[in-house]
Design a protein around this motif. Sequence first.
Motif, PDB file in Angstrom:
ATOM      1  N   ARG A  14       0.825  -1.205   0.000  1.00 27.66           N
ATOM      2  CA  ARG A  14       0.000   0.000   0.000  1.00 27.66           C
ATOM      3  C   ARG A  14       0.864   1.262   0.000  1.00 27.66           C
ATOM      4  O   ARG A  14       0.563   2.237  -0.705  1.00 27.66           O
ATOM      5  CB  ARG A  14      -0.921  -0.004   1.210  1.00 27.66           C
ATOM      6  N   LEU A  15       1.925   1.231   0.792  1.00 29.72           N
ATOM      7  CA  LEU A  15       2.834   2.378   0.861  1.00 29.72           C
ATOM      8  C   LEU A  15       3.514   2.611  -0.479  1.00 29.72           C
ATOM      9  O   LEU A  15       3.609   3.749  -0.956  1.00 29.72           O
ATOM     10  CB  LEU A  15       3.864   2.158   1.972  1.00 29.72           C
ATOM     11  N   SER A  16       3.964   1.544  -1.104  1.00 30.80           N
ATOM     12  CA  SER A  16       4.602   1.659  -2.424  1.00 30.80           C
ATOM     13  C   SER A  16       3.632   2.197  -3.462  1.00 30.80           C
ATOM     14  O   SER A  16       3.989   3.050  -4.287  1.00 30.80           O
ATOM     15  CB  SER A  16       5.137   0.303  -2.871  1.00 30.80           C
ATOM     16  N   ALA A  17       2.396   1.705  -3.433  1.00 32.56           N
ATOM     17  CA  ALA A  17       1.394   2.168  -4.386  1.00 32.56           C
ATOM     18  C   ALA A  17       1.081   3.647  -4.181  1.00 32.56           C
ATOM     19  O   ALA A  17       0.965   4.407  -5.147  1.00 32.56           O
ATOM     20  CB  ALA A  17       0.122   1.322  -4.255  1.00 32.56           C
ATOM     21  N   LEU A  18       0.950   4.064  -2.935  1.00 28.64           N
ATOM     22  CA  LEU A  18       0.675   5.467  -2.638  1.00 28.64           C
ATOM     23  C   LEU A  18       1.821   6.349  -3.107  1.00 28.64           C
ATOM     24  O   LEU A  18       1.602   7.401  -3.724  1.00 28.64           O
ATOM     25  CB  LEU A  18       0.436   5.648  -1.139  1.00 28.64           C
ATOM     26  N   ALA A  19       3.046   5.915  -2.839  1.00 30.60           N
ATOM     27  CA  ALA A  19       4.211   6.697  -3.250  1.00 30.60           C
ATOM     28  C   ALA A  19       4.268   6.817  -4.778  1.00 30.60           C
ATOM     29  O   ALA A  19       4.508   7.900  -5.317  1.00 30.60           O
ATOM     30  CB  ALA A  19       5.491   6.046  -2.709  1.00 30.60           C
ATOM     31  N   ALA A  20       4.009   5.727  -5.471  1.00 28.83           N
ATOM     32  CA  ALA A  20       4.039   5.752  -6.934  1.00 28.83           C
ATOM     33  C   ALA A  20       2.920   6.634  -7.493  1.00 28.83           C
ATOM     34  O   ALA A  20       3.126   7.386  -8.451  1.00 28.83           O
ATOM     35  CB  ALA A  20       3.916   4.333  -7.483  1.00 28.83           C
ATOM     36  N   LEU A  21       1.750   6.548  -6.887  1.00 23.58           N
ATOM     37  CA  LEU A  21       0.595   7.321  -7.343  1.00 23.58           C
ATOM     38  C   LEU A  21       0.802   8.820  -7.192  1.00 23.58           C
ATOM     39  O   LEU A  21       0.387   9.616  -8.031  1.00 23.58           O
ATOM     40  CB  LEU A  21      -0.646   6.884  -6.558  1.00 23.58           C
ATOM     41  N   THR A  22       1.465   9.217  -6.106  1.00 21.81           N
ATOM     42  CA  THR A  22       1.586  10.643  -5.789  1.00 21.81           C
ATOM     43  C   THR A  22       2.937  11.254  -6.138  1.00 21.81           C
ATOM     44  O   THR A  22       3.092  12.468  -6.076  1.00 21.81           O
ATOM     45  CB  THR A  22       1.342  10.864  -4.285  1.00 21.81           C
ATOM     46  N   GLY A  23       3.907  10.420  -6.459  1.00 25.05           N
ATOM     47  CA  GLY A  23       5.238  10.939  -6.754  1.00 25.05           C
ATOM     48  C   GLY A  23       6.026  11.313  -5.505  1.00 25.05           C
ATOM     49  O   GLY A  23       7.079  11.940  -5.603  1.00 25.05           O
ATOM     50  N   ARG A  24       5.515  10.956  -4.349  1.00 27.31           N
ATOM     51  CA  ARG A  24       6.237  11.192  -3.093  1.00 27.31           C
ATOM     52  C   ARG A  24       6.989   9.927  -2.717  1.00 27.31           C
ATOM     53  O   ARG A  24       6.682   8.838  -3.200  1.00 27.31           O
ATOM     54  CB  ARG A  24       5.257  11.519  -1.962  1.00 27.31           C
ATOM     55  N   SER A  25       7.936  10.045  -1.804  1.00 26.91           N
ATOM     56  CA  SER A  25       8.700   8.872  -1.378  1.00 26.91           C
ATOM     57  C   SER A  25       7.978   8.119  -0.270  1.00 26.91           C
ATOM     58  O   SER A  25       7.137   8.673   0.438  1.00 26.91           O
ATOM     59  CB  SER A  25      10.083   9.299  -0.880  1.00 26.91           C
ATOM     60  N   THR A  27       9.453   7.212   2.334  1.00 26.74           N
ATOM     61  CA  THR A  27       9.963   7.866   3.542  1.00 26.74           C
ATOM     62  C   THR A  27       9.087   9.049   3.921  1.00 26.74           C
ATOM     63  O   THR A  27       8.803   9.270   5.100  1.00 26.74           O
ATOM     64  CB  THR A  27      11.423   8.323   3.336  1.00 26.74           C
ATOM     65  N   PHE A  28       8.650   9.815   2.934  1.00 21.48           N
ATOM     66  CA  PHE A  28       7.772  10.951   3.202  1.00 21.48           C
ATOM     67  C   PHE A  28       6.521  10.488   3.942  1.00 21.48           C
ATOM     68  O   PHE A  28       6.141  11.059   4.962  1.00 21.48           O
ATOM     69  CB  PHE A  28       7.380  11.657   1.895  1.00 21.48           C
ATOM     70  N   TYR A  29       5.869   9.446   3.428  1.00 18.78           N
ATOM     71  CA  TYR A  29       4.631   8.980   4.042  1.00 18.78           C
ATOM     72  C   TYR A  29       4.857   8.311   5.390  1.00 18.78           C
ATOM     73  O   TYR A  29       4.040   8.459   6.299  1.00 18.78           O
ATOM     74  CB  TYR A  29       3.865   8.077   3.084  1.00 18.78           C
ATOM     75  N   ALA A  30       5.959   7.611   5.551  1.00 18.29           N
ATOM     76  CA  ALA A  30       6.266   7.012   6.850  1.00 18.29           C
ATOM     77  C   ALA A  30       6.498   8.110   7.884  1.00 18.29           C
ATOM     78  O   ALA A  30       5.997   8.033   9.012  1.00 18.29           O
ATOM     79  CB  ALA A  30       7.488   6.101   6.742  1.00 18.29           C
ATOM     80  N   THR A  31       7.214   9.147   7.500  1.00 19.59           N
ATOM     81  CA  THR A  31       7.451  10.277   8.398  1.00 19.59           C
ATOM     82  C   THR A  31       6.138  10.969   8.750  1.00 19.59           C
ATOM     83  O   THR A  31       5.890  11.290   9.924  1.00 19.59           O
ATOM     84  CB  THR A  31       8.429  11.283   7.762  1.00 19.59           C
ATOM     85  N   GLU A  32       5.286  11.190   7.763  1.00 20.47           N
ATOM     86  CA  GLU A  32       3.981  11.818   8.009  1.00 20.47           C
ATOM     87  C   GLU A  32       3.152  11.004   9.000  1.00 20.47           C
ATOM     88  O   GLU A  32       2.517  11.557   9.894  1.00 20.47           O
ATOM     89  CB  GLU A  32       3.213  11.980   6.700  1.00 20.47           C
ATOM     90  N   ALA A  33       3.149   9.698   8.847  1.00 15.74           N
ATOM     91  CA  ALA A  33       2.375   8.827   9.740  1.00 15.74           C
ATOM     92  C   ALA A  33       2.905   8.912  11.164  1.00 15.74           C
ATOM     93  O   ALA A  33       2.126   8.986  12.123  1.00 15.74           O
ATOM     94  CB  ALA A  33       2.412   7.390   9.238  1.00 15.74           C
ATOM     95  N   ILE A  34       4.210   8.919  11.324  1.00 14.96           N
ATOM     96  CA  ILE A  34       4.806   8.999  12.661  1.00 14.96           C
ATOM     97  C   ILE A  34       4.488  10.348  13.298  1.00 14.96           C
ATOM     98  O   ILE A  34       4.050  10.410  14.452  1.00 14.96           O
ATOM     99  CB  ILE A  34       6.325   8.754  12.595  1.00 14.96           C
ATOM    100  N   VAL A  35       4.699  11.416  12.564  1.00 17.26           N
ATOM    101  CA  VAL A  35       4.437  12.758  13.086  1.00 17.26           C
ATOM    102  C   VAL A  35       2.968  12.902  13.491  1.00 17.26           C
ATOM    103  O   VAL A  35       2.653  13.472  14.539  1.00 17.26           O
ATOM    104  CB  VAL A  35       4.844  13.837  12.049  1.00 17.26           C
ATOM    105  N   GLU A  36       2.073  12.357  12.678  1.00 15.55           N
ATOM    106  CA  GLU A  36       0.639  12.470  12.941  1.00 15.55           C
ATOM    107  C   GLU A  36       0.215  11.723  14.201  1.00 15.55           C
ATOM    108  O   GLU A  36      -0.692  12.151  14.900  1.00 15.55           O
ATOM    109  CB  GLU A  36      -0.142  11.937  11.731  1.00 15.55           C
TER     110      GLU A  36
END
Length: 75
Positions: A14-25, A27-36
């Motif tokens: 899911r993380l890989s698909a989200l990153a590919a879909l949005t052009g973000r890394s 790492t970006f989404y993992a960091t966002e989840a932790i911060v949130e």
Amino acid sequence: MPISLRLPADVEDRLSALAALTGRSKTFYATEAIVEHIDDLEDAHLSNEILARIRAGAETTVPLTDLLAEYGLAD
């Protein structure tokens, strides 16, 4: 600070698909989840510590009615 995570395969997919879909890394989404969610995790840990102190008699509580009255919020 670099860290390494082992994620369940479905979460990694899911993380890989989200990153590919949005052009973000990933790492970006993992960091966002932790911060949130780190505040919630810290609060849960602190709550467990306080509950243990209350049960051990080392921490006191205040009835809600007393607290409301003290601040002029009682009915």
